[in-house]
Write an enzyme that holds these catalytic residues in place. Structure first.
Site, PDB file in Angstrom:
ATOM      1  N   LYS A  54      84.937  26.002  53.280  1.00 33.56           N
ATOM      2  CA  LYS A  54      85.711  24.765  53.455  1.00 33.56           C
ATOM      3  C   LYS A  54      86.269  24.690  54.866  1.00 33.56           C
ATOM      4  O   LYS A  54      86.199  23.659  55.536  1.00 33.56           O
ATOM      5  CB  LYS A  54      86.855  24.691  52.432  1.00 33.56           C
ATOM      6  N   GLN A  98      93.687  26.520  46.189  1.00 30.85           N
ATOM      7  CA  GLN A  98      92.476  27.051  45.556  1.00 30.85           C
ATOM      8  C   GLN A  98      92.794  27.619  44.173  1.00 30.85           C
ATOM      9  O   GLN A  98      93.701  28.433  44.023  1.00 30.85           O
ATOM     10  CB  GLN A  98      91.872  28.140  46.463  1.00 30.85           C
ATOM     11  N   ASP A 121      92.221  17.077  46.131  1.00 30.92           N
ATOM     12  CA  ASP A 121      91.447  17.567  44.995  1.00 30.92           C
ATOM     13  C   ASP A 121      91.530  16.599  43.810  1.00 30.92           C
ATOM     14  O   ASP A 121      90.755  16.701  42.863  1.00 30.92           O
ATOM     15  CB  ASP A 121      92.005  18.936  44.536  1.00 30.92           C
TER      16      ASP A 121
END
Ligand code: NAD
Length: 300
Positions: A54, A98, A121
Site C-alpha cells: 500500500k 490494518q 476503507d
C-alpha cells in the site's frame, strides 16, 4: 467452454494511472498533495506485506504515505489517540487501520473513531449506513474493485442473479449492497447455507469471499456465469520444493474456468483492485476535504 480471464492486474494498473494523473493535476492546480495514513499494530506477516505494498503504491501515485507501525501490545487508548491525531492532521486525507487488530483491542471502537470523511476503507458505521441507504459513501475497496470488474465485463448488471458467498462486514455484506444497488437479485450465502452448490448453480454472477481454498467447484457453476474470486489462501506447494507455498482462491480455478464465461485469477484478479480503489478513495477524500469535485469516473 473455457472462461475468459478477467485481468484485474491490468485493470488496476489503469485505475492507478488515472489516479496518478489526477494527483498531478491537484498538485499543479491547487498545491494539494493527497495523504494516506496506514496504521499497523503487531507483526502479522500478511498484514506487513499488504502495508508495504500500500505504501509503495501510494507513493507511486504521487501521494504522501504516512506509516505508523505499533507493537502488538499497544494499549487500545494509545491507538485511539493516534487515530484522533490523524483525524486532526490536515495532511492526512485517508486513514486505514490494518485489520485484524490484536485481541485486546476493540476493532469496532477503533474503526468508528476514524473521521467518516477520512475512512477510506469504508468500514465506519456511518459509511456502512450511507451505503446501505444508497447515499454517497466511502465504499469498501475490495467489493468496489470487484464491482468495477463486473461492470467492465458485463455492462449493466440489472436483473442478473448474483450469489455472494460470505457475509463479512469487509467483503460479503458491502458486496451484496453494491450488487443490489446495480439491480441484481442478490443471495448472500454463508457457513449455514443449505445446499450451497444448488444456490450457486442459479447465479449469473458468483462472488466467492469465504477464505477456504478452492472450495467452489466447477460443477456448481452455471455455464457462462461470471466468477469473481475474492479469496486469498496460502497453501503448501510441494511441487515447488519443500516448505514452499502458493496462493489460491476460494474457487477451484481449473474446474470453474471450464464452465464459467469469465473468471478472475488468484493472484492477479481482485487483489490488485483493492489497493487501486484505496488510492481512488483517498483522492476522493482529499478532493472533498478541499471543497473540490471528486472525479466520478475513477470507480465507475
Ligand atoms: P471472513 O472469515 O470474515 O468471512 C468468511 C465468510 O465465509 C463468513 O461470512 C462465513 O459465513 C463464510 N463461510 C465460511 N465457511 C463457509 C462455507 N463452508 N460455506 C459458505 N460460506 C462459508 O473472511 P473475509 O474477510 O470476508 O475474507 C474472505 C476471503 O477473501 C479470504 O480468503 C480473504 O483473504 C480474502 N480477502 C481478499 C481481499 C483482496 O484484496 N482480494 C480482501 C479481503 C479479503
Amino acid at each position: 467452454m473455457t472462461a475468459d480471464v478477467i485481468d484485474g492486474k491490468a485493470f488496476a494498473a489503469d485505475v492507478r494511472a488515472r489516479v496518478a494523473e489526477q494527483v498531478t493535476r491537484l498538485k499543479a492546480d491547487h498545491g494539494i498533495t493527497p495523504g494516506l495514513a496506514v496504521v499497523l499494530v503487531g507483526e502479522d506477516p500478511a498484514s506487513q506485506v499488504y502495508v508495504r505494498s500500500k505504501g509503495k503504491q501510494t507513493i507511486e501515485a504521487g501521494m504522501a504515505s504516512f506509516e505508523h507501525k505499533l507493537p502488538a501490545d499497544t494499549p487500545e487508548g494509545e491507538l485511539l489517540e493516534l487515530v484522533e491525531a490523524l483525524n486532526k492532521d490536515p495532511q492526512v486525507h485517508g486513514i486505514l487501520v490494518q485489520l485484524p487488530l490484536p485481541d485486546h483491542v476493540d476493532a469496532d471502537k477503533v474503526i468508528n473513531a476514524i473521521a467518516p470523511a477520512k475512512d477510506v476503507d469504508g468500514f465506519h458505521v456511518s459509511n456502512v449506513g450511507l451505503l446501505g441507504t444508497g447515499q454517497k459513501a466511502m465504499v469498501p475497496c475490495t467489493p468496489l474493485g470487484s464491482l468495477m470488474l463486473l461492470r467492465d465485463r458485463l455492462g449493466s448488471l440489472s436483473g442478473l442473479n448474483a450469489v455472494v458467498i460470505g457475509r463479512s462486514n469487509i467483503v460479503g455484506k458491502p458486496m451484496a449492497q453494491l450488487l443490489l444497488q446495480d439491480s441484481c437479485t442478490v443471495t448472500v450465502a454463508h457457513s449455514r447455507t443449505r445446499d450451497l452448490a444448488d444456490v450457486v448453480r442459479r447465479a449469473d454472477i458468483v462472488v466467492a469471499a469465504v477464505g477456504r481454498p478452492e472450495m467452489v467447484k466447477g460443477e456448481w457453476i452455471k455455464p457462462g456465469a461470471t466468477v469473481i474470486d475474492v479469496g486469498i489462501n496460502r497453501v503448501p506447494a510441494p511441487d515447488k520444493g519443500e516448505g514452499k507455498t502458493r496462493l489460491v482462491g476460494d474457487c477451484d480455478y481449473a474446474s470453474c474456468a471450464e464452465v464459467a464465461g469469465a473468471i478472475t485469477p488468484v493472484p492477479g484478479g481482485v487483489g490488485p483492485m483493492t489497493i487501486a480503489c484505496l488510492l481512488a478513495n483517498t483522492l476522493t477524500a482529499c478532493c472533498r476535504a478541499n471543497g473540490l469535485e471528486a472525479p466520478q469516473d475513477l470507480t465507475a
